[in-house]
Design an enzyme around this catalytic site. Structure first.
Site, PDB file in Angstrom:
ATOM      1  N   ARG A 172      42.589 -25.708  26.137  1.00  0.00           N
ATOM      2  CA  ARG A 172      41.629 -24.855  26.819  1.00  0.00           C
ATOM      3  C   ARG A 172      40.889 -24.039  25.767  1.00  0.00           C
ATOM      4  O   ARG A 172      41.380 -23.874  24.644  1.00  0.00           O
ATOM      5  CB  ARG A 172      42.313 -23.919  27.825  1.00  0.00           C
ATOM      6  CG  ARG A 172      43.662 -23.453  27.377  1.00  0.00           C
ATOM      7  CD  ARG A 172      44.356 -22.507  28.282  1.00  0.00           C
ATOM      8  NE  ARG A 172      44.935 -21.491  27.409  1.00  0.00           N
ATOM      9  CZ  ARG A 172      44.532 -20.259  27.306  1.00  0.00           C
ATOM     10  NH1 ARG A 172      43.553 -19.823  28.056  1.00  0.00           N
ATOM     11  NH2 ARG A 172      45.097 -19.426  26.467  1.00  0.00           N
ATOM     12  N   ARG A 176      35.296 -15.679  27.802  1.00  0.00           N
ATOM     13  CA  ARG A 176      35.415 -14.361  28.440  1.00  0.00           C
ATOM     14  C   ARG A 176      34.051 -13.899  28.939  1.00  0.00           C
ATOM     15  O   ARG A 176      33.130 -13.773  28.140  1.00  0.00           O
ATOM     16  CB  ARG A 176      35.948 -13.343  27.442  1.00  0.00           C
ATOM     17  CG  ARG A 176      37.347 -13.660  26.992  1.00  0.00           C
ATOM     18  CD  ARG A 176      37.807 -12.586  26.029  1.00  0.00           C
ATOM     19  NE  ARG A 176      39.091 -12.954  25.445  1.00  0.00           N
ATOM     20  CZ  ARG A 176      39.643 -12.335  24.425  1.00  0.00           C
ATOM     21  NH1 ARG A 176      39.034 -11.292  23.886  1.00  0.00           N
ATOM     22  NH2 ARG A 176      40.807 -12.729  23.948  1.00  0.00           N
ATOM     23  N   ARG A 249      49.687 -29.656   6.952  1.00  0.00           N
ATOM     24  CA  ARG A 249      48.336 -29.412   6.475  1.00  0.00           C
ATOM     25  C   ARG A 249      48.463 -28.242   5.496  1.00  0.00           C
ATOM     26  O   ARG A 249      49.288 -27.347   5.703  1.00  0.00           O
ATOM     27  CB  ARG A 249      47.527 -28.993   7.673  1.00  0.00           C
ATOM     28  CG  ARG A 249      46.103 -29.281   7.885  1.00  0.00           C
ATOM     29  CD  ARG A 249      45.477 -30.545   7.793  1.00  0.00           C
ATOM     30  NE  ARG A 249      44.132 -30.249   7.277  1.00  0.00           N
ATOM     31  CZ  ARG A 249      43.420 -31.033   6.524  1.00  0.00           C
ATOM     32  NH1 ARG A 249      43.859 -32.214   6.179  1.00  0.00           N
ATOM     33  NH2 ARG A 249      42.223 -30.674   6.109  1.00  0.00           N
ATOM     34  N   ARG A 280      36.816 -20.040   6.210  1.00  0.00           N
ATOM     35  CA  ARG A 280      36.542 -18.635   6.472  1.00  0.00           C
ATOM     36  C   ARG A 280      36.608 -17.803   5.189  1.00  0.00           C
ATOM     37  O   ARG A 280      37.166 -18.253   4.182  1.00  0.00           O
ATOM     38  CB  ARG A 280      37.494 -18.060   7.522  1.00  0.00           C
ATOM     39  CG  ARG A 280      38.968 -18.327   7.264  1.00  0.00           C
ATOM     40  CD  ARG A 280      39.792 -17.852   8.450  1.00  0.00           C
ATOM     41  NE  ARG A 280      41.202 -17.815   8.113  1.00  0.00           N
ATOM     42  CZ  ARG A 280      42.137 -17.220   8.845  1.00  0.00           C
ATOM     43  NH1 ARG A 280      41.817 -16.612   9.967  1.00  0.00           N
ATOM     44  NH2 ARG A 280      43.403 -17.233   8.464  1.00  0.00           N
ATOM     45  N   GLU A 300      38.882 -19.492   2.164  1.00  0.00           N
ATOM     46  CA  GLU A 300      40.028 -20.310   2.603  1.00  0.00           C
ATOM     47  C   GLU A 300      39.560 -21.732   2.875  1.00  0.00           C
ATOM     48  O   GLU A 300      38.642 -21.960   3.664  1.00  0.00           O
ATOM     49  CB  GLU A 300      40.594 -19.669   3.873  1.00  0.00           C
ATOM     50  CG  GLU A 300      41.924 -20.213   4.289  1.00  0.00           C
ATOM     51  CD  GLU A 300      42.498 -19.422   5.476  1.00  0.00           C
ATOM     52  OE1 GLU A 300      42.569 -18.184   5.417  1.00  0.00           O
ATOM     53  OE2 GLU A 300      42.857 -20.080   6.475  1.00  0.00           O
ATOM     54  N   TYR A 348      55.147 -24.038  13.838  1.00  0.00           N
ATOM     55  CA  TYR A 348      54.357 -22.863  13.506  1.00  0.00           C
ATOM     56  C   TYR A 348      54.856 -21.675  14.325  1.00  0.00           C
ATOM     57  O   TYR A 348      54.933 -21.745  15.546  1.00  0.00           O
ATOM     58  CB  TYR A 348      52.858 -23.072  13.783  1.00  0.00           C
ATOM     59  CG  TYR A 348      52.113 -21.804  13.465  1.00  0.00           C
ATOM     60  CD1 TYR A 348      51.735 -21.519  12.150  1.00  0.00           C
ATOM     61  CD2 TYR A 348      51.888 -20.839  14.444  1.00  0.00           C
ATOM     62  CE1 TYR A 348      51.132 -20.312  11.829  1.00  0.00           C
ATOM     63  CE2 TYR A 348      51.277 -19.632  14.131  1.00  0.00           C
ATOM     64  CZ  TYR A 348      50.912 -19.385  12.822  1.00  0.00           C
ATOM     65  OH  TYR A 348      50.338 -18.177  12.495  1.00  0.00           O
ATOM     66  N   ASP A 350      54.330 -17.378  14.718  1.00  0.00           N
ATOM     67  CA  ASP A 350      53.741 -16.123  14.283  1.00  0.00           C
ATOM     68  C   ASP A 350      54.881 -15.189  13.865  1.00  0.00           C
ATOM     69  O   ASP A 350      56.048 -15.436  14.196  1.00  0.00           O
ATOM     70  CB  ASP A 350      52.924 -15.493  15.415  1.00  0.00           C
ATOM     71  CG  ASP A 350      51.467 -15.947  15.371  1.00  0.00           C
ATOM     72  OD1 ASP A 350      50.951 -16.197  14.260  1.00  0.00           O
ATOM     73  OD2 ASP A 350      50.847 -16.045  16.444  1.00  0.00           O
TER      74      ASP A 350
HETATM   75  C1  LIG Z   1      47.538 -19.077   6.752  1.00  0.00           C
HETATM   76  C2  LIG Z   1      48.532 -18.384   7.653  1.00  0.00           C
HETATM   77  C3  LIG Z   1      48.130 -17.309   8.396  1.00  0.00           C
HETATM   78  C4  LIG Z   1      49.049 -16.667   9.239  1.00  0.00           C
HETATM   79  N1  LIG Z   1      48.604 -15.620   9.964  1.00  0.00           N
HETATM   80  C5  LIG Z   1      49.450 -14.983  10.803  1.00  0.00           C
HETATM   81  C6  LIG Z   1      48.995 -13.902  11.593  1.00  0.00           C
HETATM   82  O1  LIG Z   1      47.828 -13.503  11.548  1.00  0.00           O
HETATM   83  N2  LIG Z   1      49.882 -13.301  12.422  1.00  0.00           N
HETATM   84  C7  LIG Z   1      51.183 -13.709  12.518  1.00  0.00           C
HETATM   85  O2  LIG Z   1      51.950 -13.138  13.287  1.00  0.00           O
HETATM   86  N3  LIG Z   1      51.654 -14.729  11.761  1.00  0.00           N
HETATM   87  C8  LIG Z   1      50.821 -15.377  10.907  1.00  0.00           C
HETATM   88  N4  LIG Z   1      51.272 -16.430  10.148  1.00  0.00           N
HETATM   89  C9  LIG Z   1      52.687 -16.853  10.279  1.00  0.00           C
HETATM   90  C10 LIG Z   1      53.651 -16.143   9.300  1.00  0.00           C
HETATM   91  O3  LIG Z   1      53.289 -16.423   7.976  1.00  0.00           O
HETATM   92  C11 LIG Z   1      55.073 -16.664   9.594  1.00  0.00           C
HETATM   93  O4  LIG Z   1      55.459 -16.333  10.898  1.00  0.00           O
HETATM   94  C12 LIG Z   1      56.174 -16.114   8.658  1.00  0.00           C
HETATM   95  O5  LIG Z   1      55.763 -16.065   7.331  1.00  0.00           O
HETATM   96  C13 LIG Z   1      57.377 -17.024   8.767  1.00  0.00           C
HETATM   97  O6  LIG Z   1      58.474 -16.500   8.039  1.00  0.00           O
HETATM   98  P1  LIG Z   1      59.597 -17.502   7.497  1.00  0.00           P
HETATM   99  O7  LIG Z   1      60.646 -16.647   6.927  1.00  0.00           O
HETATM  100  O8  LIG Z   1      59.948 -18.476   8.539  1.00  0.00           O
HETATM  101  O9  LIG Z   1      58.858 -18.389   6.399  1.00  0.00           O
HETATM  102  P2  LIG Z   1      58.228 -18.041   4.996  1.00  0.00           P
HETATM  103  O10 LIG Z   1      57.458 -16.787   5.045  1.00  0.00           O
HETATM  104  O11 LIG Z   1      57.505 -19.260   4.548  1.00  0.00           O
HETATM  105  O12 LIG Z   1      59.487 -17.809   4.063  1.00  0.00           O
HETATM  106  C14 LIG Z   1      60.280 -18.855   3.572  1.00  0.00           C
HETATM  107  C15 LIG Z   1      60.625 -18.529   2.137  1.00  0.00           C
HETATM  108  O13 LIG Z   1      61.593 -19.463   1.666  1.00  0.00           O
HETATM  109  C16 LIG Z   1      61.286 -19.774   0.338  1.00  0.00           C
HETATM  110  N5  LIG Z   1      61.881 -21.074   0.022  1.00  0.00           N
HETATM  111  C17 LIG Z   1      61.587 -22.273   0.576  1.00  0.00           C
HETATM  112  N6  LIG Z   1      62.312 -23.246   0.029  1.00  0.00           N
HETATM  113  C18 LIG Z   1      63.104 -22.651  -0.910  1.00  0.00           C
HETATM  114  C19 LIG Z   1      64.046 -23.155  -1.832  1.00  0.00           C
HETATM  115  N7  LIG Z   1      64.322 -24.458  -1.904  1.00  0.00           N
HETATM  116  N8  LIG Z   1      64.682 -22.278  -2.646  1.00  0.00           N
HETATM  117  C20 LIG Z   1      64.386 -20.956  -2.587  1.00  0.00           C
HETATM  118  N9  LIG Z   1      63.481 -20.431  -1.743  1.00  0.00           N
HETATM  119  C21 LIG Z   1      62.836 -21.274  -0.915  1.00  0.00           C
HETATM  120  C22 LIG Z   1      59.772 -19.805   0.306  1.00  0.00           C
HETATM  121  O14 LIG Z   1      59.272 -19.657  -1.013  1.00  0.00           O
HETATM  122  C23 LIG Z   1      59.425 -18.638   1.204  1.00  0.00           C
HETATM  123  O15 LIG Z   1      59.272 -17.446   0.481  1.00  0.00           O
HETATM  124  C24 LIG Z   1      50.384 -17.112   9.333  1.00  0.00           C
HETATM  125  C25 LIG Z   1      50.781 -18.211   8.564  1.00  0.00           C
HETATM  126  C26 LIG Z   1      49.861 -18.853   7.761  1.00  0.00           C
HETATM  127  C27 LIG Z   1      50.306 -20.063   6.977  1.00  0.00           C
END
Ligand SMILES: Cc1cc2nc3c(=O)[nH]c(=O)nc-3n(C[C@H](O)[C@H](O)[C@H](O)COP(=O)(O)OP(=O)(O)OC[C@H]3O[C@@H](n4cnc5c(N)ncnc54)[C@H](O)[C@@H]3O)c2cc1C
Length: 369
Positions: A172, A176, A249, A280, A300, A348, A350
């Site tokens: 969708r 608005r 991606r 962007r 980006e 994915y 947030d």
């Molecule tokens: C471009 C982008 C924009 C975003 N914008 C928003 C937003 O506007 N609002 C929102 O709410 N969320 C947003 N997000 C989502 C947000 O980034 C995630 O929800 C959050 O970072 C997830 O946390 P995580 O701990 O799962 O993963 P991550 O933040 O990826 O943390 C995982 C960590 O593990 C480490 N790691 C991985 N493998 C290994 C290894 N083998 N050894 C040691 N360390 C390792 C990595 O280096 C990383 O630091 C966005 C994400 C992206 C990609």
């Protein structure tokens, strides 16, 4: 007795919350992180007094009060509201599609006129069963909005023509008939004053963290240090890619410091024409209403993921989801490893989702619910 109760792989949001909560419950944790900083993808770096979102714009939003209250203990949030602008050639449009967008596009004044215009555009095309993304988008908002605001942006995002993308990607398109240009529908929204990294510094204040350590380079050594592991890295890598490699991606960020106070007047401007290669431009100071003399912008680019690139967005198509299901089944058999976060769950999330997931995981793990 091992030296640590938990080895936590990854100092992102999931790993850091788990570590913080486990420590609060008297457990001893070691975090290893392969990057040279904590915070995972939420990391912000101070450049010229501006908190730069190094891995893409991060705007906190949630309707979950428990999550909102939880994160408040680590930071105060400002009143930032995401209201992106779309730039198509030299025309600027308000996003998400709202009365300001329709007025600019067609000169319509009332919601009734706008709705009639969109209906007229949709009817003209006579698409009954959309067979691809282009037809799907046109059947939802008509050709003009599609061509100016959706087509080029989507093709850059996916690296493929809209006619070659499946219709289901766009279920969708929110339209608005009000002047509300707040991108999110959530109750709470904002940016932490002082950037996201400060949140992680607070969470990890009393926890041992080793940076620049890749779990896979010294797996046995680190696993033997702790009773249990919390793994937030890539699940396919954990299991030696035995069912194949999950696809992503990726993104490329080009940062630039400019000698100007205000480059684009908004934190997020989407470039919706195909001819501009980036999707962007983020101007970071506007997340915190900065008044610095200089500004930092990030272009980006959406790129094809190759080995060694950052895995940003999982491609949750049937093939990848089936492969992930096989890895998940293996993960469920590991009784000394917890898999959490976006990479280990191939989804994915947030930030607010990750906080909810991490708190839920902690409560279940420590038998509190
Ligand atoms: C471009 C982008 C924009 C975003 N914008 C928003 C937003 O506007 N609002 C929102 O709410 N969320 C947003 N997000 C989502 C947000 O980034 C995630 O929800 C959050 O970072 C997830 O946390 P995580 O701990 O799962 O993963 P991550 O933040 O990826 O943390 C995982 C960590 O593990 C480490 N790691 C991985 N493998 C290994 C290894 N083998 N050894 C040691 N360390 C390792 C990595 O280096 C990383 O630091 C966005 C994400 C992206 C990609």
């Amino acid at each position: 007795m091992k030296k640590y109760d938990y080895l936590i792989v990854g100092a992102g949001l999931f790993g850091s919350i788990f570590a913080y909560e486990a420590t609060k419950r008297g457990k001893k944790c070691l975090i290893i992180e392969k990057r040279d900083h904590i915070g995972g993808n939420c990391y912000t770096q101070n450049v010229e007094g501006i908190n730069v979102h190094k891995y893409g714009a991060h705007i906190f939003h949630t309707s979950n009060k428990k999550v909102w209250d939880y994160i408040q203990q680590f930071a105060e949030f400002n009143r930032f509201t995401n209201a992106p602008v779309a730039r198509y050639k030299n025309e600027l449009y308000s996003l998400p599609f709202n009365m300001l967008t329709f007025n600019k596009m067609w000169g319509v004044i009332t919601p009734e006129e706008a709705a009639a215009k969109i209906q007229e555009q949709i009817a003209k095309e006579n698409i009954t069963e959309p067979t691809n993304l282009e037809e799907q988008a046109i059947s939802l908002v008509g050709r003009e909005i599609y061509e100016k605001l959706i087509k080029g942006y989507t093709e850059k995002q996916w690296g493929r023509k809209c006619t070659e993308l499946p219709a289901f990607i766009i279920k969708r398109l929110p339209v608005r008939y009000t002047y509300d240009n707040n991108y999110f529908y959530d109750t709470y929204q904002g940016i932490p004053n002082g950037g996201y990294t400060a949140i992680f510094e607070k969470m990890l204040e009393n926890i041992e963290v080793k940076l620049n350590v890749d779990f896979f380079a010294e797996r046995e050594y680190y696993e033997n240090l702790a009773e249990q592991t919390v793994f937030t890295g890539m699940i396919d890598e954990y299991f030696g890619y035995q069912f194949g490699k999950l696809e992503y991606r990726s993104l490329r960020f080009d940062n630039e410091i400019l000698d100007t106070e205000n480059y684009q007047g908004n934190a997020v401007v989407n470039y919706t024409e195909a001819e501009v290669p980036y999707t962007r431009i983020i101007e970071h100071k506007h997340f915190e209403f900065g008044k610095q003399e200089k500004t930092v912008i990030t272009r980006e680019y959406s790129i094809e993921y190759q080995d060694g690139d950052e895995p940003y967005y999982p491609i949750n198509d049937q093939r990848n989801n089936e492969m992930y299901a096989q890895y998940k089944a293996l993960a469920e058999q590991q009784n000394k490893v917890i898999f959490g976060g976006r990479l280990a769950q191939y989804k994915y999330f947030d930030m607010h989702n990750i906080i909810a997931e991490a708190l839920d995981c902690v409560e279940k793990h420590f038998g509190e619910n």
